[in-house]
Design an enzyme around this catalytic site. Structure first.
Site, PDB file in Angstrom:
ATOM      1  N   ARG A 130      -1.163  14.985  12.479  1.00  8.69           N
ATOM      2  CA  ARG A 130      -0.230  14.564  11.432  1.00  8.69           C
ATOM      3  C   ARG A 130       0.220  15.829  10.676  1.00  8.69           C
ATOM      4  NH1 ARG A 130      -1.346   9.201  10.006  1.00  8.69           N
ATOM      5  NH2 ARG A 130       0.331   9.181   8.456  1.00  8.69           N
TER       6      ARG A 130
ATOM      7  N   ILE B 177       7.976   7.118  16.580  1.00  8.81           N
ATOM      8  CA  ILE B 177       7.576   7.766  15.329  1.00  8.81           C
ATOM      9  C   ILE B 177       6.297   8.577  15.487  1.00  8.81           C
ATOM     10  CG2 ILE B 177       7.004   7.413  12.884  1.00  8.81           C
ATOM     11  CD1 ILE B 177       9.884   6.597  13.571  1.00  8.81           C
TER      12      ILE B 177
ATOM     13  N   LYS C 242       0.850  -1.206   0.000  1.00  9.85           N
ATOM     14  CA  LYS C 242       0.000   0.000   0.000  1.00  9.85           C
ATOM     15  C   LYS C 242       0.880   1.249   0.000  1.00  9.85           C
ATOM     16  CE  LYS C 242      -1.686   1.618   4.011  1.00  9.85           C
ATOM     17  NZ  LYS C 242      -1.382   3.027   4.310  1.00  9.85           N
ATOM     18  N   ASN C 243       1.896   1.260   0.848  1.00  6.52           N
ATOM     19  CA  ASN C 243       2.680   2.491   1.028  1.00  6.52           C
ATOM     20  C   ASN C 243       3.687   2.733  -0.078  1.00  6.52           C
ATOM     21  OD1 ASN C 243       1.150   2.928   3.241  1.00  6.52           O
ATOM     22  ND2 ASN C 243       2.709   2.332   4.730  1.00  6.52           N
TER      23      ASN C 243
ATOM     24  N   LEU D 220       6.890  19.644   7.034  1.00  8.80           N
ATOM     25  CA  LEU D 220       8.094  19.271   6.267  1.00  8.80           C
ATOM     26  C   LEU D 220       7.774  19.154   4.771  1.00  8.80           C
ATOM     27  CD1 LEU D 220       9.621  16.617   8.687  1.00  8.80           C
ATOM     28  CD2 LEU D 220       9.943  19.099   8.652  1.00  8.80           C
TER      29      LEU D 220
ATOM     30  N   ILE E 251       2.131  18.553   8.402  1.00  7.56           N
ATOM     31  CA  ILE E 251       2.742  18.425   7.056  1.00  7.56           C
ATOM     32  C   ILE E 251       3.731  19.565   6.831  1.00  7.56           C
ATOM     33  CG2 ILE E 251       0.791  17.177   6.026  1.00  7.56           C
ATOM     34  CD1 ILE E 251      -0.116  19.890   4.851  1.00  7.56           C
TER      35      ILE E 251
HETATM   36  C1  EPZ Z   1       4.107   6.937   6.164  1.00  7.70           C
HETATM   37  O1  EPZ Z   1       3.317   7.931   6.815  1.00  7.70           O
HETATM   38  C2  EPZ Z   1       3.220   5.712   6.066  1.00  7.70           C
HETATM   39  N1  EPZ Z   1       2.047   6.021   5.247  1.00  7.70           N
HETATM   40  C3  EPZ Z   1       2.779   5.286   7.466  1.00  7.70           C
HETATM   41  O2  EPZ Z   1       2.011   4.090   7.339  1.00  7.70           O
HETATM   42  C4  EPZ Z   1       4.035   4.973   8.292  1.00  7.70           C
HETATM   43  O3  EPZ Z   1       3.647   4.656   9.607  1.00  7.70           O
HETATM   44  C5  EPZ Z   1       4.957   6.201   8.302  1.00  7.70           C
HETATM   45  O4  EPZ Z   1       5.262   6.597   6.946  1.00  7.70           O
HETATM   46  C6  EPZ Z   1       6.266   5.915   9.030  1.00  7.70           C
HETATM   47  O5  EPZ Z   1       6.921   4.851   8.418  1.00  7.70           O
HETATM   48  C7  EPZ Z   1       2.168   5.989   3.901  1.00  7.70           C
HETATM   49  O6  EPZ Z   1       3.225   5.741   3.362  1.00  7.70           O
HETATM   50  C8  EPZ Z   1       0.929   6.283   3.117  1.00  7.70           C
HETATM   51  P1  EPZ Z   1       6.130  10.341   8.263  1.00  7.70           P
HETATM   52  P2  EPZ Z   1       3.827   9.466   6.856  1.00  7.70           P
HETATM   53  O7  EPZ Z   1       5.980  11.566   7.440  1.00  7.70           O
HETATM   54  O8  EPZ Z   1       4.457   9.808   5.567  1.00  7.70           O
HETATM   55  C9  EPZ Z   1       5.979  13.600  11.689  1.00  7.70           C
HETATM   56  C10 EPZ Z   1       0.185   2.680   7.692  1.00  7.70           C
HETATM   57  O9  EPZ Z   1      -0.271   2.156   8.714  1.00  7.70           O
HETATM   58  N2  EPZ Z   1       5.906  14.572  10.584  1.00  7.70           N
HETATM   59  O10 EPZ Z   1       7.403   9.561   8.184  1.00  7.70           O
HETATM   60  O11 EPZ Z   1       2.722  10.300   7.348  1.00  7.70           O
HETATM   61  C11 EPZ Z   1       4.663  12.831  11.810  1.00  7.70           C
HETATM   62  O12 EPZ Z   1       3.756  13.551  12.610  1.00  7.70           O
HETATM   63  C12 EPZ Z   1       0.623   4.126   7.734  1.00  7.70           C
HETATM   64  O13 EPZ Z   1       0.348   2.105   6.590  1.00  7.70           O
HETATM   65  C13 EPZ Z   1       6.015  15.930  10.874  1.00  7.70           C
HETATM   66  O14 EPZ Z   1       6.187  16.321  12.020  1.00  7.70           O
HETATM   67  O15 EPZ Z   1       4.942   9.343   7.998  1.00  7.70           O
HETATM   68  C14 EPZ Z   1       5.075  11.542  12.466  1.00  7.70           C
HETATM   69  O16 EPZ Z   1       5.149  11.730  13.871  1.00  7.70           O
HETATM   70  C15 EPZ Z   1       0.412   4.759   9.102  1.00  7.70           C
HETATM   71  N3  EPZ Z   1       5.909  16.834   9.859  1.00  7.70           N
HETATM   72  C16 EPZ Z   1       6.475  11.306  11.929  1.00  7.70           C
HETATM   73  O17 EPZ Z   1       6.939  12.570  11.401  1.00  7.70           O
HETATM   74  C17 EPZ Z   1       5.720  16.441   8.550  1.00  7.70           C
HETATM   75  O18 EPZ Z   1       5.660  17.325   7.665  1.00  7.70           O
HETATM   76  C18 EPZ Z   1       6.511  10.261  10.828  1.00  7.70           C
HETATM   77  O19 EPZ Z   1       5.780  10.755   9.778  1.00  7.70           O
HETATM   78  C19 EPZ Z   1       5.615  15.061   8.281  1.00  7.70           C
HETATM   79  C20 EPZ Z   1       5.714  14.137   9.308  1.00  7.70           C
END
Ligand code: EPZ
Length: 417
Positions: free
Chosen positions: A120, A327, A22-23, A124, A122
């Site tokens: 969540r 995370i 999916k991801n 970054l 965004i």
């Molecule tokens: C991706 O989410 C995955 N989703 C998530 O899978 C996965 O848990 C996550 O990466 C970590 O591996 C998809 O790929 C669609 P991040 P994403 O940006 O991109 C913070 C599942 O169950 N952050 O690495 O949202 C954020 O709040 C899902 O399949 C910021 O602060 O993850 C989080 O605490 C759940 N600012 C951490 O970083 C930002 O601009 C990780 O987020 C972006 C993120």
């Protein structure tokens, strides 16, 4: 509202083919918007994929599914906005921002709210796109973005290796003018798969030493075909189903190398794990052992998405287990539901301690999020009696034919809509 009814006490035994990731497929579908005609193979039938398909069609693409292959014709994209309804359908629709901006020079996307895993942000994503020359303003819950001319390559250092932000920047940089270097980029396998897809369509992306990604902007992307990597989290989930029921399970069409941080945890719990080519075999003891400590980390560390399924298995282990979720800040919502089944779990901020008990009992529980929902099903497989898992639309987002697959492995599970 759909629910599962699961009668516990049946071993999970047998062989199962694992579906595409999916991801990986979600950012690849966003990337297909920047190409002409593409064919994406090993594309799982998930509600999140349907949501991404709806966004592509809203933007003017023609999308068709034949079995596990999705074809996208993005030659006539005539919209550059994602309306609220489509964003709330899938939080990850933010992944389309960079692609729409690169394709259309402007984008209007409803601000994705928080979700079950906590806020969540965004930030970054936004700061990365701004470094490439995008002007982004917030307007009544919408992000209004535009760029004067082409996006321009830049050097970007992420304070945290955010998967989504890395993907958004790669997408926007692929056709920018000049070269972009991302430092402290996420290195999840899904990022490599996105780069493979883009390079197949004419992009010039390669991975530097350590944690940098180099994207040399090209004028335009063409078409191409790509087969999505297997879903490492779905694989981990089915391994946990085998583990908690004392079963013996073989997964095929996997990439064992993507799970090297999960195998030691299952082995510490007393499982035997062996791999050969694209197969993973697990045989579980009658009763699992507790895990000293599981700390979720960016890849190649232990994946946060596997925390809930492993926690479910730990609830009936001999001894205690400790989890540290680094995370996401609110990723223990499934603990409360597991406790309704008799599990003994204490959570304190990012730490959770599970005291293993002999048997869980059935209960009516509600999925809180995708992986938390899968964890409840795993727990129910080993619980006394028939457990009702409600709100399983969360599970439909990331697991194709979940009940059908588990039934094929010996589970007594039925779906009631
Ligand atoms: C991706 O989410 C995955 N989703 C998530 O899978 C996965 O848990 C996550 O990466 C970590 O591996 C998809 O790929 C669609 P991040 P994403 O940006 O991109 C913070 C599942 O169950 N952050 O690495 O949202 C954020 O709040 C899902 O399949 C910021 O602060 O993850 C989080 O605490 C759940 N600012 C951490 O970083 C930002 O601009 C990780 O987020 C972006 C993120």
């Amino acid at each position: 509202m759909a629910k599962y009814l699961i009668e516990g006490g049946h071993r999970i035994d047998g062989e199962l083919r694992v579906h595409g990731a999916k991801n990986a497929v979600l950012p690849i579908l966003a990337a297909s918007l920047m190409c002409s005609e593409t064919a994406i193979h090993n594309c799982p039938e998930l509600s999140d994929v349907t949501a991404a398909q709806n966004i592509l069609e809203h933007l003017g693409c023609r999308v068709a599914r034949e079995g596990e292959t999705l074809t996208v014709d993005a030659r006539n994209v005539n919209y550059c906005d994602i309306p609220d309804a489509l964003v709330t359908e899938m939080r990850s629709s933010i992944l389309f921002l960079g692609a729409i901006l690169a394709r259309c020079g402007r984008a209007r996307v409803s601000f994705p709210g928080g979700c079950e895993l906590g806020p969540r942000p965004i930030d970054l994503h936004i700061s990365g796109l701004q470094k490439l020359g995008a002007v982004i303003e917030e307007d009544h819950g919408y992000l209004d973005c535009y760029v004067d001319g082409r996006l321009k390559g830049s050097e970007i250092t992420l304070p945290f290796p955010s998967v989504g932000a890395t993907e958004n920047i790669i997408l926007a940089a692929a056709t920018a003018e000049g070269t972009t270097v991302i430092h402290n980029a996420a290195r999840e396998p899904e990022i490599y798969d996105l780069a493979d897809f883009l390079n197949t369509c004419g992009a010039l992306i390669h991975f530097g030493l350590g944690d940098s990604v180099i994207i040399e902007g090209v004028r335009r992307l063409n078409g191409g075909e790509h087969s999505v990597i297997p879903d490492r989290i779905a694989a981990a989930t089915y391994l946990c189903a085998g583990a908690i029921t004392g079963g013996m399970i073989t997964l095929t069409h996997t990439r064992p190398a993507h799970l090297t941080s999960v195998f030691p945890v299952l082995e510490e719990m007393g499982c035997r794990v062996s791999c050969a080519d694209d197969e993973i075999r697990l045989s579980a003891p009658d009763r699992l052992l507790g895990i000293r400590s599981v700390k979720t980390m960016p890849y190649p560390g232990f994946p946060t998405d596997a925390q809930a399924p492993i926690m479910a298995a730990a609830t009936v282990a001999r001894g205690s287990s400790m989890f540290v979720e680094t995370i996401f800040e609110a990723r223990y919502k499934h603990a409360g539901e597991l406790m309704r089944m008799g599990a003994r779990i204490k959570t304190e901020g990012r730490v959770a301690v599970v005291e293993g008990i002999r048997r869980l009992h059935s209960a009516v529980v509600r999925s809180t999020d995708l992986r938390g929902g899968a964890a409840l099903v795993i727990a129910a497989l080993a619980a006394d009696g028939v457990t009702e898992v409600q709100n399983i639309r969360h599970i439909d987002r990331g697991y194709a034919r979940f009940d059908e697959n588990l039934r094929s492995l010996g589970a007594k599970i039925t779906r009631e809509n």
